[in-house]
Design a protein around this motif. Structure first.
Motif, mmCIF file in Angstrom:
data_model
loop_
_atom_site.group_PDB
_atom_site.id
_atom_site.type_symbol
_atom_site.label_atom_id
_atom_site.label_comp_id
_atom_site.label_asym_id
_atom_site.label_seq_id
_atom_site.Cartn_x
_atom_site.Cartn_y
_atom_site.Cartn_z
ATOM 1 N N ILE A 297 0.745 -1.133 0.009
ATOM 2 C CA ILE A 297 -0.075 -0.011 0.023
ATOM 3 C C ILE A 297 1.050 1.120 -0.033
ATOM 4 C CG2 ILE A 297 -1.716 1.261 1.335
ATOM 5 C CD1 ILE A 297 -2.681 -1.500 2.472
ATOM 6 N N ALA A 298 1.914 1.106 0.854
ATOM 7 C CA ALA A 298 2.963 2.338 0.869
ATOM 8 C C ALA A 298 3.457 2.422 -0.335
ATOM 9 C CB ALA A 298 3.939 2.191 1.965
ATOM 10 N N VAL A 299 4.076 1.576 -1.079
ATOM 11 C CA VAL A 299 4.657 1.599 -2.380
ATOM 12 C C VAL A 299 3.839 2.354 -3.309
ATOM 13 C CG1 VAL A 299 6.000 0.524 -4.119
ATOM 14 C CG2 VAL A 299 6.363 -0.043 -1.643
ATOM 15 N N ARG A 300 2.692 1.737 -3.406
ATOM 16 C CA ARG A 300 1.723 2.014 -4.526
ATOM 17 C C ARG A 300 1.048 3.352 -4.452
ATOM 18 N NH1 ARG A 300 -2.089 -3.022 -5.715
ATOM 19 N NH2 ARG A 300 -3.002 -1.409 -7.216
ATOM 20 N N MET B 192 3.892 6.842 -0.333
ATOM 21 C CA MET B 192 3.931 7.415 0.985
ATOM 22 C C MET B 192 5.179 6.502 1.875
ATOM 23 S SD MET B 192 1.965 9.739 1.985
ATOM 24 C CE MET B 192 1.274 9.511 3.632
ATOM 25 N N PRO B 193 6.035 7.311 2.551
ATOM 26 C CA PRO B 193 6.550 6.407 3.446
ATOM 27 C C PRO B 193 5.924 5.625 4.588
ATOM 28 C CG PRO B 193 7.371 8.828 3.445
ATOM 29 C CD PRO B 193 6.018 8.763 2.886
ATOM 30 N N LEU B 194 6.554 4.494 4.912
ATOM 31 C CA LEU B 194 5.957 3.492 5.844
ATOM 32 C C LEU B 194 6.904 3.462 6.876
ATOM 33 C CD1 LEU B 194 3.769 1.533 6.936
ATOM 34 C CD2 LEU B 194 4.955 -0.232 5.313
ATOM 35 N N LYS B 195 6.395 3.633 8.340
ATOM 36 C CA LYS B 195 7.334 3.098 9.299
ATOM 37 C C LYS B 195 6.376 1.919 10.036
ATOM 38 C CE LYS B 195 9.240 7.691 10.211
ATOM 39 N NZ LYS B 195 9.693 8.537 11.182
ATOM 40 N N ARG C 117 14.292 -3.896 -0.217
ATOM 41 C CA ARG C 117 13.742 -3.201 -1.528
ATOM 42 C C ARG C 117 13.407 -2.167 -1.612
ATOM 43 N NH1 ARG C 117 12.052 -8.558 -2.434
ATOM 44 N NH2 ARG C 117 9.771 -7.957 -2.305
ATOM 45 N N HIS C 118 12.626 -1.508 -0.672
ATOM 46 C CA HIS C 118 12.079 -0.389 -0.758
ATOM 47 C C HIS C 118 12.700 0.761 0.027
ATOM 48 C CE1 HIS C 118 8.991 -2.253 -3.468
ATOM 49 N NE2 HIS C 118 8.800 -3.179 -2.602
ATOM 50 N N PRO C 119 12.965 1.966 -0.461
ATOM 51 C CA PRO C 119 13.720 2.868 0.490
ATOM 52 C C PRO C 119 12.923 3.402 1.481
ATOM 53 C CG PRO C 119 14.079 3.452 -1.796
ATOM 54 C CD PRO C 119 13.394 1.962 -1.768
ATOM 55 N N ASN C 120 11.640 3.890 0.874
ATOM 56 C CA ASN C 120 10.341 4.263 1.540
ATOM 57 C C ASN C 120 9.923 3.613 2.892
ATOM 58 O OD1 ASN C 120 9.077 2.657 -0.095
ATOM 59 N ND2 ASN C 120 7.056 3.916 0.021
ATOM 60 N N VAL C 121 10.427 2.613 3.180
ATOM 61 C CA VAL C 121 9.785 1.634 4.118
ATOM 62 C C VAL C 121 10.986 1.445 5.260
ATOM 63 C CG1 VAL C 121 9.119 -0.684 4.789
ATOM 64 C CG2 VAL C 121 8.387 0.320 2.669
#
Length: 363
Positions: A193-196, A199-202, A225-229
């Motif tokens: 959900i965050a990737v799509r 949005m950043p996800l913590k 794999r996802h720098p926003n997580v």
């Protein structure tokens, strides 16, 4: 009223980190004591309470590396409860089912809150074998697999109004996932959900031993794999307030019949809306468009992320105060206690009684 609260020993009361059941036991114990009742708490020795504490293990079992088997410690606690049972008007258990054979002689003075999932097939014959034991569900959905159980009430969880501060802005600009890293909690969905949604996800969550393979093989590679997580590990109560309060929304992408979902009302206390999948108790806890959005797919969740700004964070907090306070929870349980104390219940004879004795009626 003289009330015993019997807590699990896995965590302290309240827990230092993760531990939903122990947290609720703490809130209920303190509220009942504040209202003037004589409360005795059976729990681990590192628990903190204004009630009388009966330490039944030196410290929380999960945090003690020397502990291999928790059952002996719970049986020690139950023996302590048995020896003191005549001291109490009501004994309130929070330890699932280990105590059922023990309490048959005084079941009319007990209630057991069932905090876990009840859709496991092994539970049906068990509850058929103990039809006289009063039990409480924490959502109506939770009790569906066990219609034969002796349901006394449904009592939803509550929090002290001042335990988590209201955050009017959610200025962190990220999505939050709080709880356990486990297949049924679906942190993989949260990452998707965050990737799509961009949005950043913590992720603030514990990894139980049973879920270490899932963490290593599924979730950690996705995070890498996802720098926003960002995985931040377990958080204590102080860090939780900022973690939830600064989030734009809490993701609750569960894939199992969640009995309640304490984190949803913790987010509500902070004013943070929740995006949750339509499973278990979710429709009973969340109000669509008021405290969050209820979705049925990742696509719907991504769409909901784009609409969280339309939800009033003050309205989320107001819904929490109206529905999920610890004082409301305590009142509901006091109603249950009162009903049990003044209700004549049919009791199955304890096995040590003379053979051939009929069903007893206990005032």
């Amino acid at each position: 009223m003289k009330i015993a609260q019997i807590a699990p020993l896995a965590e302290s009361v309240p827990p230092k980190l993760y531990g939903g059941t122990e947290r609720i036991v703490s809130y209920l114990t303190e509220e009942l004591a504040c209202q003037g009742h004589e409360v005795t708490l059976f729990a681990s020795g590192d628990s903190l309470t204004s009630a009388e504490l009966v330490p039944c293990a030196e410290k929380a079992l999960r945090l003690d590396p020397a502990i291999r088997d928790p059952i002996p410690y719970h049986l020690i606690m139950l023996e302590e409860v048995r020896q003191r049972s005549d001291e109490f008007d009501i004994l309130h258990f929070h330890i699932d089912l280990l105590h059922f054979p023990l309490i048959r002689p005084f079941a009319h003075r007990t209630v057991t809150t069932l905090h876990g999932r009840l859709d496991l097939p092994d539970l049906q014959p068990f509850y058929r074998a103990f039809p006289e034991i009063p039990v409480v569900s924490i959502s109506d959905d939770q009790r569906r697999p066990l219609p034969m159980a002796n349901w006394a009430a449904t009592v939803q969880h509550g929090l002290p109004l001042d335990i988590l501060p209201f955050s009017p802005h959610g200025q962190g600009g990220y999505l939050a996932f709080l709880g356990r890293v486990s297949p049924e909690k679906r942190p993989d969905r949260a990452i998707e959900i965050a990737v799509r949604s961009g949005m950043p996800l913590k992720i603030a969550a514990k990894v139980d031993k049973a879920d270490e393979d899932y963490w290593r093989d599924v979730i950690k590679p996705m995070i890498d794999r996802h720098p926003n997580v960002d995985y931040v590990g377990e958080v204590d109560e102080t860090a939780k307030a900022a973690f939830l309060g600064d989030a734009s929304a809490l993701l609750f992408p569960i894939d199992w019949p969640e009995p309640f979902g304490l984190v949803m009302i913790e987010a509500m206390a902070c004013g943070t809306p929740t995006i949750a999948f339509r499973c278990g108790s979710v429709p009973e806890v969340l109000e669509e468009g008021v405290s969050g959005y209820i979705v049925g797919s990742v696509e719907e969740a991504v769409s909901a992320v784009g609409r969280v700004g339309a939800i009033s964070r003050a309205g989320v907090r107001r819904a929490f105060e109206e529905r999920f306070s610890a004082s409301r929870m305590a009142r509901d349980y006091l109603d249950v206690y009162d009903s049990l104390m003044h209700h004549r219940m049919h009791m199955i004879p304890f096995p040590t009684e003379a053979a051939g004795a009929g069903v007893q009626t206990v005032a």
